[in-house]
Design a protein around this motif. Sequence first.
Motif, short mmCIF file in Angstrom:
data_model
loop_
_atom_site.label_atom_id
_atom_site.label_comp_id
_atom_site.label_asym_id
_atom_site.label_seq_id
_atom_site.Cartn_x
_atom_site.Cartn_y
_atom_site.Cartn_z
N ASP A 74 3.29 7.67 -2.38
CA ASP A 74 1.84 7.55 -2.20
C ASP A 74 1.54 6.47 -1.16
O ASP A 74 2.17 5.42 -1.16
CB ASP A 74 1.16 7.16 -3.51
N SER A 88 -6.80 3.56 1.97
CA SER A 88 -7.99 2.71 1.95
C SER A 88 -7.60 1.25 2.11
O SER A 88 -8.41 0.43 2.49
CB SER A 88 -8.75 2.91 0.65
N LYS A 89 -6.36 0.95 1.81
CA LYS A 89 -5.94 -0.44 1.84
C LYS A 89 -5.13 -0.74 3.11
O LYS A 89 -5.11 -1.88 3.57
CB LYS A 89 -5.07 -0.67 0.62
N ARG A 132 -10.74 7.41 -4.37
CA ARG A 132 -9.45 7.91 -4.84
C ARG A 132 -8.87 8.98 -3.91
O ARG A 132 -7.68 9.20 -3.87
CB ARG A 132 -9.58 8.44 -6.26
N SER A 152 -0.96 11.40 -1.53
CA SER A 152 0.39 11.68 -2.01
C SER A 152 1.11 12.55 -1.00
O SER A 152 0.60 13.60 -0.61
CB SER A 152 0.33 12.42 -3.35
N CYS A 206 0.82 -1.20 0.00
CA CYS A 206 0.00 0.00 0.00
C CYS A 206 0.86 1.26 0.00
O CYS A 206 0.34 2.35 0.11
CB CYS A 206 -1.02 -0.01 1.12
N CYS A 209 -6.08 7.80 -1.52
CA CYS A 209 -4.70 7.57 -1.95
C CYS A 209 -3.96 8.88 -1.74
O CYS A 209 -4.15 9.84 -2.47
CB CYS A 209 -4.69 7.16 -3.41
N THR A 222 -4.98 -1.27 -8.27
CA THR A 222 -4.62 -0.48 -7.09
C THR A 222 -4.91 0.98 -7.38
O THR A 222 -5.03 1.40 -8.53
CB THR A 222 -3.14 -0.65 -6.74
N LEU A 223 -5.00 1.73 -6.32
CA LEU A 223 -5.33 3.14 -6.48
C LEU A 223 -4.20 3.88 -7.20
O LEU A 223 -4.41 4.90 -7.82
CB LEU A 223 -5.56 3.78 -5.12
N PHE A 224 -2.98 3.32 -7.11
CA PHE A 224 -1.86 4.00 -7.76
C PHE A 224 -2.03 3.99 -9.26
O PHE A 224 -1.58 4.88 -9.96
CB PHE A 224 -0.55 3.31 -7.40
N ASP A 260 -1.71 4.32 0.13
CA ASP A 260 -3.11 3.98 -0.12
C ASP A 260 -3.79 3.72 1.22
O ASP A 260 -3.76 2.61 1.74
CB ASP A 260 -3.17 2.75 -1.01
#
Lengths: 159, 151, 166, 374, 367, 164
Positions: free
Chosen positions: A101, A105-106, A136, A141, A83, A139, F160-162, A103
């Motif tokens: 980044d 959410s994960k 989104r 950054s 993630c 995620c 994946t979100l990436f 994530d």
Amino acid sequence: MTNAAAQYFRNIKDAVRTTAKGMKITLKYWLREPAITIEYPDRLGEGRTADDIVQDRFRGFLRLDSSICIGCLQCMKTCPIDCILITTEKIGEERHLTRFDVDQSKCMYCGLCVEVCPTSAITFSKRFEGACYDIRELCISHIHQPAPVAKPKAKEKEG
Amino acid sequence: MLNTYGNIFVFFVMGFLFVFMSMALVKLIAPSRPNPEKNMTYECGEDPIGSGWINFNARFYLIAILFIIFDVEIILVFPVIVNFRDNLLAGGGLAAFIEIFLFVTVLFLGLVYAWRNGYLEWIRTVRRQLRVEGRVTKVKDILSEEAEGRG
Amino acid sequence: MPAQYNLVNRLNEDSRMILTTVDRALNLARANSVWYLLMGLACCSIELMQTGGPRADIDRFGSLFRATPRQSDLMIVAGTVSLKMAPRLKRLYEQMADPKYVIAMGSCANCGGLFNLSYSIVKGVDKILPVDVYLPGCPPRPEALTEALIKIQEKIKNERYLRKKE
Amino acid sequence: MTEFLSDEMVLNMGPHHPSTHGVLRFILQTDGEMMRRAIPDVGFLHRGIEKIAELLPYQAFMPYTDRIDYLASICCNFGYALTVERLAQIEVPEKAEYLRVISAELTRIGSHFVGLGALLLDLGAVTPFVHALREREVYNDLMESLCGARLTHNYVRIGGVSYDEPPGFREKTRRFIDHIEYEFLDEFNELASFNTIFINRMKNVGVITAEDAIEHSLVGPNLRGSGVKHDIRKNDPYSIYNRFNFDIPVGHGKFGTMGDCYDRYWVRVEEVMESCRIIRQALELMPETGPVRTKLPRVFKPPKGEIYVRTECPRGEMGFYLISDGGKNPYRLKIRTGSFSAAAMIGEVSQGVMVADLVTIIGSFDVVAPEIDR
Amino acid sequence: MHNLAEIIYQFLAGRFGQSALLEPVFTLAAYLIPCIVALSLVSVISGLLTYFERKVSADIQNRIGPNRVGPYGIFQFIADGVKLLMKEDIIPDAADRFLFRIAPYIVLSSTFLAVIVVPFGGPFIIADLDIGLIFIVVVSSLVVVGFLMSGWASNNKWALLGGIRSAAQMISYEIPAALSLLTVILITGTFSMQQIVMKQGPWPWDWFIFHNPFTFVAFFLFMISGLAEINRLPFDFPEAESELVSGYNTEYSGMRFGIFFLAEFANIFVSASITATVFLGGGNIGLDPYTSGIAPQLFMVLVFFAKVVPLCFVTIWVRWSLPRLRLDQMMSMCWKYFIPLSFSCLVLTALWLLAFNGNGVFWRISG
Amino acid sequence: MKISDLIALLKERLRDVIVGIEEMPNNDVMLEIKRHDLLPVLTTLKKDKELGFISFTNQLGVDYGDSFAVIYNLYSFALGNKLTVKVFLEKDNPEVDSVERLFRGANWFERETYDLLGIRFKGHGNLERLLLPSDWEGYPLRKDYVYPEEYHGMALKRKTLFEE
């Protein structure tokens, strides 16, 4: 027969007694015990923010201190579910972090990346609010423009 | 002229109207997007197995019969009870009391009889029935049918 | 003749005004009475219970749980959805009465979370249901769930209920 | 007496049902209110944790053990860490052992609160459940200050624990267990456990004899509820449990028959008190300072071998059968959980009871869905 | 002048003069006005009761409860009601559509019918029927039909179980409830609710609950049977949440469910007001309800509600304190404990009256 | 009982059938037997007065690559000892006698092993999938298991979100 009759009346007595006891306790709560509710989000109390209701060690969203990140990618490698995504690029002489980044959410907030970080660049913040309408947004950054990585010297200092 | 039972009638009608009007309002403003899945019977998220309209083993039939017996007899005792006070004041209290007492005793004996014969036990009868019948559907079949239905 | 001077248009506008006000009132009522479906799937269900408990007390917002989908407005997908469970979950969602909302609570419901490596998990509940609010956390704190509920309330308040289309 | 002939009603209870404690499904064959049998159907939360274990390094699997039994994550952490440590023969620092025991016992308390409360909720008593949740909030705060998370603590590491105790932890813990043992449980029992209605719902329902319990591989409080005095903390002591003085509560037919729902319930109540005792002793004995974690190599490879380690979780025996091929990932990890055999048992004991009793029986076994399905 | 309709009729006739033309209008108005007022009153009261219940439960559980809609969240019930109005109305395909739709009508109408004979204190009784008490007993058993209907019509097994349970439960508890009311009838000798109120006095020792020890027991018997009659915990079998998902109303959504909800709380109010009237003296302040002025009459209403609200509270309080019984225990509790006890109360009260010539324990004090 | 004593005792009781017996870490004994000896051996272990391994604590199947194995963990209340019994099975026909009749608790364990590894248990009353849906294909815990792409139209992969 007398036994049965005695039992019959004992049942009534028990029922009344235990019910009364239970109801006494609930009445006590109704009358006396104050609510322990913390009125999140708007009535937390003077000067308290959402972060204050969590404990110090709370594992909230990940936070990056990009000034001390050495770009060793340990956290990315150690994350069991990938993630974290880090890309580095050589711009000129120095390596630059171009992307960091997370994530959220994960993320499972396990702390493996934080433990493995040699410079404590990636840490847990106390932030837990992140509900959103679009996944989104989760995620996050941490690097908006390429930033030079810190010197690995810092690693030795931190031990 | 006014009749108290007119009130009851009006009330009944108004109760109906109340529901009717709220339902009409619902028709007006609530969305309605039926689909087969939505209109399926809810059974904890599963396909319902069989209909809900089955021969229901209602041991309470018996209770219902007992209830009717009791209710009817209570109704019989009503006039005596209403007049008990008047009788008492008129000096005929003992007779009225004996009347009530006899009635209640008879009823009570009926209850004791039912009790002794186990009509008030719910579980006993079923245990016996379970032993007698042993009609148990194979669950295997149910599960495999389901899988077929889905596949 | 400009449209706004037309009597019919005028009436229309007025009624639209009234509808807007009524709409707002109705949405306010709706937002303050979000009943959620009592459905715990995995770890998050404990935090869901705690949210109903005394510390977070979601009842403050007029939310209480209903056991049957027919009477609930909000489905909180609290936990991992396995492939075996997914059809049932979808059916439960379908069986809820409109209008209805979904919160994907926790990482597993968002995108499969830590069970991404698994063979039997739906990677994100948005693959089978339309999700309104995503809530990160594994599991999210009760306060975070409260925040998600507030997001749902905001969404309801901004909805156009009577005026379907402008 | 006339027997009314009736159709058999087959109905689904679960996977979404308020009292199935997560996503269990029971196919009930009933005759009106009376149940002929209930067939459990599990797997709605099968997440393939055992397969994931084969794909991840030893340390990285630790967070997954949290989710095996989310109510007692530290006990699961503990069991897994212990398994790997015993296989690789890693010494754990003294203080870490104490912290592990304290946190595991705290978790046991917290887990039993949900177990007892949920049972009461199923019986319609909401208030005791909410009161239990209230105490759990205190416990959650305590654990949060120790480990940083409310539910999935992920505290234990292979070779120790992740953090030292925070300042003031001992005092807070002591206050918490004092409150639990001397105030809360008394009130809880008055309100719920000794209520006649509650006793009548629980006694003589779902009776399991000791032989049956062993035969069906029941473990933990469910086994002890049937009167078998078996607790892995005593019989096969691990960690530092042999230093503490505590009893093993067993069912003895407090109000009805031995091995009924009430006994299983009461064993849990008593276990909470025993846990308080253990914590109190551990807090006394715990060293003030010291390391809490043995340093492991970054790529940790235990030797080749097989091991089976059992620990006592709130839901009974948590066994990890670990096969290592000397690589950095486990070759095979089998997790044996208490709820697994308990869920199988529910089907056995729920023949010929009422629908309402099934709810009691499910509650009294205190099953947690991910433990069954993993 | 023994009921509201007559008062209104007389008032209108006095105001506008009597004529054959206006008479039907007066009659209709005399019927409708109290009816509409009472209906809206009861609806609002049951709405407030839902709020009250949520607040009380919150207090018992160390929570706050609804506090966002209006001051202290007091308008929560309006929000709930509006929301229910705006929910989709689902009728499952497998259901019996006619019965499914008609069931809420029956439940609500029969609940509201019972309000007719509730004396709100003073002259405010919609119809002072001679058979008042029997009327309530009869009408409240109509609710069973509605529940059974909804359970059956849903074609849902949980709902079916709930409906059947409600039938078994409510008809069983009808007997002890009726018998314990009869103990009071022994004393009063009339079924008229207004008469029952007037035969008591303003002070506690005048109330029938303290008339003799057996009415005291009968009071509790009636309270508990009343709980069973209105499906409240520990007797909430028809909608036992943890057993039957939501019982008879499992398939009901939106306002149809809202009507069941409303009826449930209206029932609490009705049950509490019967208890207050029959055992606790109702709105009696020692004055004649018909001839005294408007201020005492309103005070009587106040007294009446001062008695009803605590009784409602007790109903709610019990719900949040006790676990639920099991079905067979509930039945055996009724048949083995309540019915014999209420029988003995009846007989012993009669004996008491016989022995003490119709006087109560406190007859010397109460004069 | 000491491990060495237990090994001696087991050697004496099960002289003919033992393929291998060794000490395991954590006070355990590993007893390896042949496939068709399983039922008699477990019967002896359970019924023997002195051994008394009446508690069936765990069972698992393992895919060793070239062969399967079924492992049973037993516990004896009388001795206070654990015992691990291991049976190797051929790769192409993994079948073994069911011990469900002997230990009733083994029922679900065997179903689970069948479900996840595809090892069949001869004589099991209801050998069906336990955890996975009944129309699932393949046995996930086998080493050569390939993850399915989709199940009933639900894709198993997620971007994946990436990437988005």
